[in-house]
Design a protein around this motif. Structure first.
Motif, short mmCIF file in Angstrom:
data_model
loop_
_atom_site.label_atom_id
_atom_site.label_comp_id
_atom_site.label_asym_id
_atom_site.label_seq_id
_atom_site.Cartn_x
_atom_site.Cartn_y
_atom_site.Cartn_z
N LEU A 31 -5.00 -1.62 11.44
CA LEU A 31 -4.42 -2.32 10.29
C LEU A 31 -5.49 -2.60 9.24
O LEU A 31 -5.24 -2.48 8.03
CB LEU A 31 -3.76 -3.62 10.74
N LYS A 32 -6.68 -2.96 9.69
CA LYS A 32 -7.80 -3.15 8.77
C LYS A 32 -8.14 -1.83 8.07
O LYS A 32 -8.42 -1.81 6.85
CB LYS A 32 -9.01 -3.67 9.55
N ALA A 33 -8.11 -0.75 8.84
CA ALA A 33 -8.41 0.57 8.27
C ALA A 33 -7.39 0.95 7.21
O ALA A 33 -7.74 1.51 6.16
CB ALA A 33 -8.45 1.62 9.38
N ILE A 34 -6.13 0.65 7.47
CA ILE A 34 -5.08 0.98 6.51
C ILE A 34 -5.30 0.20 5.21
O ILE A 34 -5.18 0.75 4.10
CB ILE A 34 -3.69 0.69 7.11
N PHE A 86 3.27 9.15 9.30
CA PHE A 86 3.31 8.79 7.88
C PHE A 86 2.46 9.75 7.05
O PHE A 86 1.70 10.55 7.58
CB PHE A 86 2.78 7.36 7.70
N ASN A 87 2.63 9.63 5.74
CA ASN A 87 1.76 10.30 4.78
C ASN A 87 1.45 9.35 3.64
O ASN A 87 2.25 8.46 3.32
CB ASN A 87 2.42 11.56 4.19
N LEU A 88 0.28 9.51 3.04
CA LEU A 88 -0.13 8.74 1.86
C LEU A 88 0.07 9.63 0.64
O LEU A 88 -0.68 10.58 0.42
CB LEU A 88 -1.59 8.32 1.99
N GLU A 89 1.12 9.34 -0.13
CA GLU A 89 1.46 10.10 -1.33
C GLU A 89 1.36 11.60 -1.04
O GLU A 89 1.94 12.07 -0.07
CB GLU A 89 0.55 9.65 -2.49
N MET A 102 -6.00 2.04 1.64
CA MET A 102 -5.14 1.87 0.47
C MET A 102 -5.93 1.29 -0.71
O MET A 102 -5.67 1.67 -1.86
CB MET A 102 -3.98 0.95 0.84
N THR A 103 -6.89 0.43 -0.44
CA THR A 103 -7.73 -0.11 -1.51
C THR A 103 -8.52 1.02 -2.17
O THR A 103 -8.63 1.10 -3.40
CB THR A 103 -8.69 -1.18 -0.96
N GLU A 104 -9.10 1.91 -1.35
CA GLU A 104 -9.87 3.01 -1.88
C GLU A 104 -9.00 4.00 -2.63
O GLU A 104 -9.42 4.60 -3.63
CB GLU A 104 -10.62 3.72 -0.74
N SER A 105 -7.77 4.20 -2.16
CA SER A 105 -6.88 5.18 -2.80
C SER A 105 -6.42 4.69 -4.18
O SER A 105 -6.09 5.49 -5.06
CB SER A 105 -5.66 5.46 -1.93
N GLU A 106 -6.43 3.36 -4.38
CA GLU A 106 -5.99 2.79 -5.65
C GLU A 106 -7.14 2.59 -6.63
O GLU A 106 -6.91 2.26 -7.80
CB GLU A 106 -5.30 1.44 -5.38
#
Length: 384
Positions: free
Chosen positions: A372-375, A311-314, A379-383
């Protein structure tokens, strides 16, 4: 620490693997196989012969004579490609290939004038465009070589269909099983794989430095290396007999012993059971990633895959994501190009790379839950 980089090397092995290697190196009773009649030589020969018997069973090879040991799948592929292709020949590969296929082919193209064509895949579905195979066949096409599964996305190629195509067009069919040996069911006689190249340090749970070549029938392959064999010492050429023909020099007995123990683990547990356990874990990861629309997942869900989720994040650089997983949660992943340039050219990720998580039968639900916790945190930090 959590290890999710098993597509590179399985870091956690069955305990019997290290025990087998230790026995060869420390018992003082293992010498050079096949070189004399002493117990030292016989013990090593027994290890090698037993491993060939196991691989014969695992891959349904007609005879142990058709199994040659190498140091890894890269050497196996170099041996068969450079030993078969000559000036004027044409070979077909795919855009899913690892550099262990691409580079030998491109070297043969530059040095021997071998022609090479690559079959594309659909970047939206991940499916190999096998309907275009017929367009690539030429009068001088000699063989088709392909990976059994993408080391980037885990997509399992339709090798039954490809094998049928090769038989219809009288092409040799070579399969790179680096990602699937020990994970997928592989029957070279049933499928019609002419040459299977494998490595021991991934899903066969063996040590690094051991691999091999399995033939469905004897083939004339020019050896990549020449040297001592213990037989026909006054023959200036390599003996014609298999497997000796492709095994110059002293073979890696400690590595073969470890491989044998790893194969025993696979045979005892069964590839079907291993796949089912790993798929349960990868499904958990896929379900979590699907919750976030700004995560692009490259591993398809509607076709067979290995224990890979990519995967990639944005537009975040994959290396930064992989580093964050390690720094924050001590999760080992693999980010970058994965030695598969055509995959990244197809997906447009040459600069960004891709984050790859790859699991084995030794990973657990508890480890996946940490991921899953890390993800969620990522995502919280990225937003924010």
């Amino acid at each position: 620490m959590i290890y999710f980089d098993n597509s590179a090397t399985t870091a956690i092995k069955p305990k019997a693997v290290s025990k087998a290697v230790y026995e060869v190196l420390n018992s003082g009773t293992y010498g050079n196989p096949g070189r004399d009649s002493s117990d030292f030589s016989v013990h090593s020969s027994d290890v090698v012969n037993h491993a060939r018997e196991q691989l014969k069973e695992l891959f349904n090879v007609p005879s142990t004579e058709l199994i040659s040991f190498t140091y890894n799948v890269t050497e196996s592929l170099n041996t068969v490609l450079k030993g078969l292709l000559q000036k004027g020949d044409h070979a077909i590969a795919t855009n899913y290939e690892h550099n262990s296929v691409i580079r030998p082919l491109e070297q043969l193209k530059a040095n021997r004038g071998v022609e090479v064509s690559y079959l594309p895949f659909d970047k939206n579905t991940g499916r190999l465009e096998t309907e275009k195979l017929a367009e690539l066949v030429q009068p001088n096409t000699k063989l088709l070589v392909c990976t059994h599964a993408s080391n980037v996305t885990g997509y399992v190629l339709p090798i039954d269909e490809i094998a049928d195509f090769c038989h219809e067009h009288n092409l040799l069919f070579i399969v790179d099983a680096a990602q699937t040996a020990g994970y997928e069911d592989i029957d070279i006689q049933k499928t019609g794989i002419d040459i299977l190249c494998f490595t021991g340090h991934k899903s066969l749970y063996g040590p690094q430095g051991i691999g091999g070549i399995c033939l469905r029938k004897p083939l004339e392959i020019e050896p990549l290396k020449s040297g001592g064999t213990g037989i026909q010492s006054f023959n200036p050429a390599m003996p014609d007999e298999l497997p000796t023909h492709l095994e110059a020099g002293t073979i890696n007995v400690p590595g073969i012993a470890g491989l044998s123990a790893g194969v025993s683990y696979v045979l005892d547990h069964g590839t079907e059971n291993i796949r089912a356990g790993v798929k349960h874990l990868t499904d958990m990861i896929q379900d979590k990633l699907a919750e976030f629309p700004n995560i692009k997942v490259y591993t398809p869900r509607d076709v067979a895959t290995t224990g890979v989720v990519s995967f990639n994040l944005e537009d975040v650089n994959a290396a930064d994501v992989g580093q964050w997983l390690w720094d924050e949660y001590q999760i080992a992943s693999r980010s970058g190009a994965h030695c598969a340039p055509k995959v990244h050219e197809t997906y447009g990720t040459v600069e960004q790379g891709i984050v790859r998580l790859s699991l084995s039968s030794f990973n657990t639900e508890a480890e996946v839950n940490v991921l899953l916790k890390a993800i969620d945190q990522m995502m919280t930090e990225s937003e924010a």
